[in-house]
Design an enzyme around this catalytic site. Structure first.
Site, PDB file in Angstrom:
ATOM      1  N   ASP A  54      -0.364   7.032  -4.676  1.00  0.00           N
ATOM      2  CA  ASP A  54       0.908   7.675  -4.354  1.00  0.00           C
ATOM      3  C   ASP A  54       0.718   9.115  -3.905  1.00  0.00           C
ATOM      4  O   ASP A  54      -0.028   9.880  -4.539  1.00  0.00           O
ATOM      5  CB  ASP A  54       1.803   7.712  -5.603  1.00  0.00           C
ATOM      6  CG  ASP A  54       2.807   6.571  -5.634  1.00  0.00           C
ATOM      7  OD1 ASP A  54       3.082   5.980  -4.564  1.00  0.00           O
ATOM      8  OD2 ASP A  54       3.322   6.283  -6.724  1.00  0.00           O
TER       9      ASP A  54
ATOM     10  N   LYS B 168       0.725   5.767  -0.486  1.00  0.00           N
ATOM     11  CA  LYS B 168       2.108   5.280  -0.525  1.00  0.00           C
ATOM     12  C   LYS B 168       3.049   6.476  -0.592  1.00  0.00           C
ATOM     13  O   LYS B 168       2.745   7.473  -1.258  1.00  0.00           O
ATOM     14  CB  LYS B 168       2.323   4.367  -1.739  1.00  0.00           C
ATOM     15  CG  LYS B 168       3.787   3.902  -1.900  1.00  0.00           C
ATOM     16  CD  LYS B 168       3.942   2.755  -2.888  1.00  0.00           C
ATOM     17  CE  LYS B 168       4.026   3.175  -4.323  1.00  0.00           C
ATOM     18  NZ  LYS B 168       5.167   4.043  -4.673  1.00  0.00           N
TER      19      LYS B 168
ATOM     20  N   GLU C 225      11.819  -1.605  -4.604  1.00  0.00           N
ATOM     21  CA  GLU C 225      12.050  -1.392  -6.040  1.00  0.00           C
ATOM     22  C   GLU C 225      13.522  -1.590  -6.382  1.00  0.00           C
ATOM     23  O   GLU C 225      14.403  -0.937  -5.812  1.00  0.00           O
ATOM     24  CB  GLU C 225      11.577   0.003  -6.460  1.00  0.00           C
ATOM     25  CG  GLU C 225      11.767   0.236  -7.963  1.00  0.00           C
ATOM     26  CD  GLU C 225      10.921   1.354  -8.546  1.00  0.00           C
ATOM     27  OE1 GLU C 225      10.084   1.941  -7.808  1.00  0.00           O
ATOM     28  OE2 GLU C 225      11.097   1.649  -9.746  1.00  0.00           O
TER      29      GLU C 225
HETATM   30  O1  KIV Z   1       4.500   4.905  -9.352  1.00  0.00           O
HETATM   31  C1  KIV Z   1       4.508   3.679  -9.462  1.00  0.00           C
HETATM   32  O2  KIV Z   1       3.940   3.091 -10.381  1.00  0.00           O
HETATM   33  C2  KIV Z   1       5.230   2.922  -8.451  1.00  0.00           C
HETATM   34  C3  KIV Z   1       5.509   1.489  -8.737  1.00  0.00           C
HETATM   35  C4  KIV Z   1       6.536   1.382  -9.783  1.00  0.00           C
HETATM   36  C5  KIV Z   1       5.848   0.729  -7.525  1.00  0.00           C
HETATM   37  O3  KIV Z   1       5.603   3.463  -7.459  1.00  0.00           O
END
Ligand code: KIV
Length: 271
Positions: free
Chosen positions: A80, A108, A174
């Site tokens: 992320d 992501k 989500e």
């Molecule tokens: O940060 C995370 O774990 C996520 C998932 C919930 C998709 O973005």
């Protein structure tokens, strides 16, 4: 050889895609049979004890990505981009590169049409991007189901098409109503990965701490528990505590002995 983003893209319509979060090498080694390990910024809550993901930094994500990479053999690692790390194209590209250098195979980020140009700038630099639509934890005020009305559903479908055009190789959905997740899955060419978005998505993701019953602060309806690891841990710690207090641990099997003649010489010298 571990998976790459093209392997995940190629699974659409053929095989369901499995994704679990992972933030440390030990857990990632145990979970590496899934297709994708997501180094999510949920690490802020389950690893760092924050209330939400808004305090997670690039330094945190680099550290967690490195740890995940050290435990991985098979899966694709997607990391992320934390909040405020992709406000401009320059920041988005620079920070994505840092996550790739730390071991991610893709990044992501959250959002629809408002991040379309940002996504383009990252993919133009040959970094694969996973999108994230529906409930967006980095900015959400409330955790509510998305796409329950016709208008909100139309907007989500449009966002999914737009970010697909920008070059994402898959999209997390989500807490999107199951019917809308199904429509999006049918309308776009890249895989959808659902969390609380029903069975029609091309794949599923869960936070590993939820799935194992390790994280007890929040219990979302969609987070099926396959184990009660928190109970197991508490029981193990209780047994350990009792055994130490009652001098049952360590026992002879857990200790190391000196050579007997050396010991006798030592005793003679100090007594
Ligand atoms: O940060 C995370 O774990 C996520 C998932 C919930 C998709 O973005």
């Amino acid at each position: 050889m571990h998976k790459n983003f093209k392997d995940i893209l190629g699974m659409k319509g053929k095989e369901k895609i499995t994704v679990l979060t992972g933030y440390d090498s030990t857990m990632v080694t145990l979970c590496d049979q899934v297709d994708v390990i997501l180094v999510g910024d949920s690490a802020g809550m389950v690893m760092l004890g924050y209330e939400n993901t808004s305090s997670v930094t690039m330094e945190d994500m680099i550290r967690f990505t490195t740890a995940a990479k050290n435990g991985r053999k098979n899966s694709l690692i997607v990391s992320d981009l934390p909040i405020n790390s992709y406000n401009t194209k320059e920041d988005a590209v620079k920070n994505s590169m840092k996550l790739i250098e730390a071991g991610a195979g893709a990044v992501k980020l959250e959002g629809g049409k408002e991040v379309a140009e940002i996504i383009k700038s990252i993919t133009e630099n040959h970094i694969p991007v996973m999108g994230h639509l529906g409930l967006l934890p980095q900015t959400a005020q409330k955790y509510t189901v998305q796409g329950k009305t016709k208008d909100s559903a139309m907007e989500l479908i449009e966002d999914a098409k737009i970010i697909t055009k920008s070059g994402v190789f898959s999209i997390v959905l989500e807490m999107v109503s199951s019917q809308v997740a199904k429509i999006i899955t049918e309308k776009i060419s890249v895989p959808t990965i659902g969390i609380g978005s029903g069975k029609f998505c091309d794949g599923q993701v869960l936070v590993v701490h939820d799935m194992l019953g390790l994280f007890e602060k929040i219990k979302p309806k969609f987070a099926k528990r396959y184990l009660s690891l928190a109970d197991e841990i508490r029981n193990a710690v209780k047994s350990y505590t009792i055994e130490v207090k009652e001098e049952k641990f360590p026992s002879i099997e857990n200790e190391f002995q000196m050579d007997e003649s050396e010991y006798n010489e030592l005793r003679n010298e100090i007594d």
